[in-house]
Design a protein around this motif. Structure first.
Motif, PDB file in Angstrom:
ATOM      1  N   LEU A 314      33.270  12.416  26.565  1.00 42.30           N
ATOM      2  CA  LEU A 314      33.232  13.308  27.736  1.00 42.30           C
ATOM      3  C   LEU A 314      34.597  13.494  28.375  1.00 42.30           C
ATOM      4  CD1 LEU A 314      29.876  12.081  29.344  1.00 42.30           C
ATOM      5  CD2 LEU A 314      30.287  14.265  28.185  1.00 42.30           C
ATOM      6  N   VAL A 315      35.439  12.456  28.349  1.00 44.28           N
ATOM      7  CA  VAL A 315      36.741  12.578  29.024  1.00 44.28           C
ATOM      8  C   VAL A 315      37.824  13.119  28.112  1.00 44.28           C
ATOM      9  CG1 VAL A 315      36.150  10.663  30.563  1.00 44.28           C
ATOM     10  CG2 VAL A 315      37.448  10.202  28.466  1.00 44.28           C
ATOM     11  N   SER A 316      37.486  13.366  26.854  1.00 42.44           N
ATOM     12  CA  SER A 316      38.494  13.861  25.918  1.00 42.44           C
ATOM     13  C   SER A 316      39.003  15.230  26.356  1.00 42.44           C
ATOM     14  CB  SER A 316      37.899  13.937  24.506  1.00 42.44           C
ATOM     15  OG  SER A 316      38.824  14.499  23.615  1.00 42.44           O
ATOM     16  N   GLY A 317      40.302  15.411  26.247  1.00 46.82           N
ATOM     17  CA  GLY A 317      40.901  16.662  26.687  1.00 46.82           C
ATOM     18  C   GLY A 317      40.676  17.810  25.726  1.00 46.82           C
ATOM     19  N   LYS A 320      35.125  20.026  22.225  1.00 49.86           N
ATOM     20  CA  LYS A 320      34.611  21.305  21.732  1.00 49.86           C
ATOM     21  C   LYS A 320      33.159  21.534  22.158  1.00 49.86           C
ATOM     22  CE  LYS A 320      38.444  22.099  19.536  1.00 49.86           C
ATOM     23  NZ  LYS A 320      39.380  23.149  20.000  1.00 49.86           N
ATOM     24  N   MET A 321      32.687  20.746  23.106  1.00 48.27           N
ATOM     25  CA  MET A 321      31.313  20.876  23.568  1.00 48.27           C
ATOM     26  C   MET A 321      31.174  22.067  24.512  1.00 48.27           C
ATOM     27  SD  MET A 321      30.144  16.989  24.453  1.00 48.27           S
ATOM     28  CE  MET A 321      28.693  16.483  23.574  1.00 48.27           C
ATOM     29  N   ASP A 328      23.590  18.085  28.469  1.00 50.88           N
ATOM     30  CA  ASP A 328      22.567  17.353  27.723  1.00 50.88           C
ATOM     31  C   ASP A 328      23.084  15.992  27.279  1.00 50.88           C
ATOM     32  OD1 ASP A 328      20.858  19.473  28.044  1.00 50.88           O
ATOM     33  OD2 ASP A 328      21.277  20.345  26.057  1.00 50.88           O
ATOM     34  N   PHE A 329      24.360  15.947  26.889  1.00 51.23           N
ATOM     35  CA  PHE A 329      24.933  14.697  26.418  1.00 51.23           C
ATOM     36  C   PHE A 329      25.070  13.684  27.558  1.00 51.23           C
ATOM     37  CE2 PHE A 329      28.564  12.073  24.834  1.00 51.23           C
ATOM     38  CZ  PHE A 329      27.932  11.569  23.711  1.00 51.23           C
ATOM     39  N   PRO A 340      15.498  10.490  17.409  1.00 50.19           N
ATOM     40  CA  PRO A 340      16.667  11.365  17.562  1.00 50.19           C
ATOM     41  C   PRO A 340      16.306  12.840  17.422  1.00 50.19           C
ATOM     42  CG  PRO A 340      16.668  10.308  15.413  1.00 50.19           C
ATOM     43  CD  PRO A 340      15.549   9.691  16.182  1.00 50.19           C
ATOM     44  N   GLU A 341      16.978  13.642  18.201  1.00 50.64           N
ATOM     45  CA  GLU A 341      16.799  15.086  18.160  1.00 50.64           C
ATOM     46  C   GLU A 341      18.172  15.735  18.076  1.00 50.64           C
ATOM     47  OE1 GLU A 341      14.594  16.354  21.534  1.00 50.64           O
ATOM     48  OE2 GLU A 341      12.746  15.272  20.974  1.00 50.64           O
ATOM     49  N   PRO A 342      18.275  16.852  17.347  1.00 56.89           N
ATOM     50  CA  PRO A 342      19.557  17.558  17.265  1.00 56.89           C
ATOM     51  C   PRO A 342      19.972  18.054  18.652  1.00 56.89           C
ATOM     52  CG  PRO A 342      17.900  18.501  15.768  1.00 56.89           C
ATOM     53  CD  PRO A 342      17.217  17.488  16.585  1.00 56.89           C
ATOM     54  N   PRO A 343      21.261  18.219  18.918  1.00 57.83           N
ATOM     55  CA  PRO A 343      22.364  18.008  17.976  1.00 57.83           C
ATOM     56  C   PRO A 343      22.964  16.596  18.039  1.00 57.83           C
ATOM     57  CG  PRO A 343      23.195  19.084  19.930  1.00 57.83           C
ATOM     58  CD  PRO A 343      21.728  18.852  20.169  1.00 57.83           C
TER      59      PRO A 343
END
Length: 822
Positions: A314-317, A320-321, A328-329, A340-343
């Motif tokens: 989440l903190v990555s600069g 690509k989400m 959702d994540f 588990p459910e996609p993605p």
């Protein structure tokens, strides 16, 4: 015909000696060549190709010889073929003579240039496994760990700082210590704080200059003096009568510790602490005053790993989400991964791959963030290749793991690489590892030690270096199974394929290999292509089965191209059973040395088992076998014979049914197996006296298990006190197990000077036994005693020097206080 067979057998024996010597000498010389080549040349393609050719020269030569041996020893119905083979022996003999001269030449060259590899253990005067056991009992899991309490416990020696060592794999100790270090800096409890990051090649002068800069508070300032001794004295002066926290991160050798600890002052303020992080247990032992100051850093728990992985993504600069995916994540919970459910259905796979290693969590978190969640599944499948080919986001963890592998001594590298045949996150049985190393010839000779003891030292050294870790322990704290980190295994798998060592065949696994000729093959599930189209069967030396392959085991064994096979292991087969049909033609594998049919559904061994002259280990435990064929007595080289049958019976408490091991009947002539060291479980009933007398002639026997499971009979044909005297003479016996009514006398006496080497005694379910007596000087080496489900009295306990005692049932003893102390 007889002369041809005799001559072929002689050549086989000579060839075995030559191929081990040749490969050992070539690999040893290659390792030393790499040590003396400048780093800038090692990366050149021409040099790498030359080294690779040099490394596999021994393997290619032995493969050719094995092919010739197989052709010469294969039976043929044609006399013309026999004559042709006989003529070929003369040319073959000249090739062996040339091979011998090459071995002598390489050996002389090694001695001339002092290239002989010393493979003695790198640790001295400590019981490593004992240190490991004590260390594991003081493990850490986070910032509130028990080891952090060391900050509040001053050293007994007021003049010296207390030294605490944290041991963890692949830099995990650094992560734990850094949290404590930052917290202590915040509360400003200490007068001085120093964090020194070490490298593999320690330069004491640079380290001391770094310490002086941190003490002065100005990183740009230069110390007044630059001499090593002057810097050490200067540091002592600045830390004198101060309370300080000093961290040495990533220590590699004891020599480095002795060179840098000179800067530690003798006159300090009470409460100062030095923390050392390392991956090597014996280095930690050398740094501390006691093993009680060594702590094992466990991997991060699953829930904490999940939260950290989410944080890194989440903190990555460069995430690509999309906004929706990110929302959702953020709401994703660990419990939801069970369905588990996609993605995000690959998160569970990523957590298994990380296995609680901080460095892996950080690297994979950044890698996942660089791709949309819909591509994470493909990313996970390609992870081994990305890791080995130095993907930019994986270069840090790859560098750490490759460095650890390259730092292994030459005699340990092939042994560690061999572990790549086991699946990811698999609990590897230590006993299996040792047996297979021995069978494959990976263990070198060492003066004054048997090969098994050397193999156990190899294993201990891998534990010492944190290359493998304990996964399960026995009740006596010895290691039962071990584990390799999944990302290290990925690197080993890629190296194994590149070095033409091993590969795994299964769904999406190595179905289109560039290299077809490999020595070790693992079958782990259904493949789209037949095995013969994936690899060259004639080059396979070991075949290990985990999941049902595309082809039947019977078809593989019957294949004429698999005649050079040395190891067949189906003990871990899951989802299907090995049957009688599968092993019908096992006698055709004339070069077989290791046959493990553990838990298979076979009811008897074929008579052709006697046609395996090189067989060293045969395991048919927990099968349906009731007796061994008489052809077993023809296995003159057998060292380990383990057999038992599965039987469902009531447990001792008669409440539940359970699966027990019953013994098997051994044939007459068992005394012919003079090389055998491990024999269990032998059923003693009819003609038991002659059997015990025969067992008493096995001079090399070390482990013996006896049973006579006769719950429904009153025959008194079992072992009696007089028969024990036949076993007392066994000079090498270190383990004796009396199981299931195998002993029917009421008294069992161990007399003076009897069982001189016995270290482990087990007595289970022997209801007629009422008294066990140990006279003075009896079983002087006995260290482990286990008595279960018996009602008896133990006497002479003061004559024993036990380290481990396990008692269950109505055992009356006079060593209660002593046992409590243990």
């Amino acid at each position: 015909m007889a002369e041809l067979k005799h001559l072929s057998a002689i050549i086989v024996g000579v060839k075995i000696m030559f191929d081990v010597a040749l490969v050992s000498q070539l690999r040893g010389a290659q390792c030393h060549v790499l040590r003396f080549v400048p780093t800038k040349f090692k990366n050149k393609m021409s040099f790498r190709m030359h080294v690779r050719k040099f490394k596999v020269q021994g393997t290619i030569t032995t493969n050719k010889l094995n092919g010739r041996i197989t052709a010469l020893t294969t039976q043929s119905s044609s006399w013309s073929q026999y004559i042709a083979n006989y003529r070929a022996l003369r040319n073959f003999a000249s090739k062996l003579s040339d091979l011998r001269s090459r071995i002598v030449e390489v050996s002389e060259r090694n001695r001339r240039y002092h290239l002989d590899i010393a493979d003695q253990a790198i640790y001295n005067n400590i019981n490593l496994m004992s240190v490991l056991g004590n260390t594991l009992s003081r493990s850490t899991e986070g910032a509130t760990d028990d080891w952090a309490n060391e900050l509040d416990v001053p050293n007994d020696n007021i003049n010296e700082p207390k030294v605490v060592a944290l041991v963890g794999m692949y830099g995990s100790g650094s992560t734990h210590v850094r949290e404590i270090y930052k917290h202590q800096q915040t509360i400003k409890r200490f007068d001085s704080y120093l964090w020194i990051t070490l490298s593999q090649d320690v330069n004491a002068t640079k380290i001391f200059m770094d310490m002086m800069k941190q003490l002065s508070g100005d990183s740009s300032s230069q110390p007044e003096y630059t001499g090593e001794d002057e810097l050490a004295h200067g540091i002592q002066g600045k830390l004198k009568r101060k309370q300080f926290l000093l961290v040495f991160d990533d220590l590699w050798t004891t020599q480095a510790w002795h060179s840098i600890k000179r800067a530690l002052p003798q006159d300090i303020k009470k409460g100062s602490l030095v923390i050392v992080t390392t991956e090597i247990v014996h280095v930690a032992k050398d740094c501390t005053e006691s093993v009680d100051h060594i702590y094992w850093v466990q991997q991060i728990p699953k829930r904490k790993s999940f939260n950290r992985l989410k944080e890194y993504i989440l903190v990555s600069g460069n995430s690509k989400m999309t906004r929706e995916d990110k929302e959702d994540f953020e709401d994703l919970e660990l419990e939801s991964l069970e369905v588990p459910e996609p993605p995000f259905n690959t998160i569970e796979q990523v957590l298994r791959k990380c296995s609680g290693l901080e460095l892996a969590i950080q690297a994979l978190g950044q890698l996942l963030a660089s791709k949309p969640p819909q591509r994470w599944g493909k990313l996970c499948d390609d992870l081994p290749s990305l890791l080995y080919n130095n993907h930019p986001m994986l270069k840090d963890i790859r560098k750490v793991m490759i460095q650890r592998y390259n730092n292994l001594p030459p005699y340990l590298k092939p042994c560690f690489l061999y572990l790549s045949i086991f699946p990811e996150n698999f609990d590897i049985k230590v006993e299996t590892v040792v047996d297979r190393w021995l069978t494959e010839g990976l263990v070198r000779d060492r003066t004054g030690m048997c090969h098994r003891a050397v193999a156990q030292e190899y294993l201990a050294e891998l534990f010492d270096r944190s290359m493998i870790v304990f996964s399960k322990l026995r009740k006596n704290r010895s290691c039962k199974t071990c584990w390799i980190h999944p990302m290290m295994r990925d690197i080993l798998v890629m190296i194994s394929q590149e070095e033409k060592v091993s590969t795994t065949i299964g769904p999406r696994k190595s179905c289109s290999l560039l290299v077809k000729r490999l020595r070790h093959v693992t079958l782990d599930g259904q493949s789209e292509r037949k095995l013969a189209r994936c690899v060259d069967l004639s080059g396979i030396r070991s075949l290990t089965v985990f999941n049902e392959p595309s082809e039947s085991i019977a078809a593989l064994i019957c294949s004429s191209q698999l005649r050079a096979l040395r190891v067949l292991d189906v003990s871990n087969a899951r989802g299907f059973q090995i049957t009688q049909k599968d092993i019908r033609s096992v006698g055709e594998l004339r070069h077989l040395r290791y046959l493990n049919l553990y838990r298979s559904n076979i009811c008897e061994l074929p008579s052709s088992i006697g046609m395996l002259p090189f067989l060293q280990l045969l395991n048919v435990r927990k099968t349906l076998i009731t007796k061994l064929p008489r052809e077993v007595t023809q296995l003159s080289r057998i060292q380990s014979l383990r057999a038992s049958r599965r039987t469902e019976d009531f447990c001792h408490n008669r409440r539940n049914r359970c699966c027990c091991d019953s013994g098997v009947t051994v044939p007459k002539g068992i005394e012919n197996l003079q090389d055998i060291e491990w024999l269990d479980i032998v059923e003693i009933k009819d003609n038991h006296g002659s059997k015990i007398e025969a067992l008493g002639k096995l001079a090399s026997l070390k482990h013996l298990g006896l049973t006579a499971l006769q719950w429904r009979t009153a025959k008194k044909t079992n072992l009696q006190e007089s028969h024990i005297m036949s076993l007392e003479r066994l000079p090498c016996l270190v383990m004796l197990a009396l199981l299931d009514n195998s002993y029917i006398s009421e008294r069992l006496i161990f007399y003076a000077k009897a069982f001189r080497e016995l270290k482990t005694l087990e007595i289970f379910r022997v209801p007629k036994l009422k008294t066990v007596i140990f006279t003075e000087e009896a079983v002087p080496q006995l260290r482990s005693l286990a008595i279960r489900y018996c009602t008896l009295r133990l006497k002479g306990e003061n004559n024993l020097k036990l380290r481990y005692v396990h008692l269950e049932g109505g055992v009356k003893i006079g060593i209660t206080e002593k046992m409590n102390a243990l």
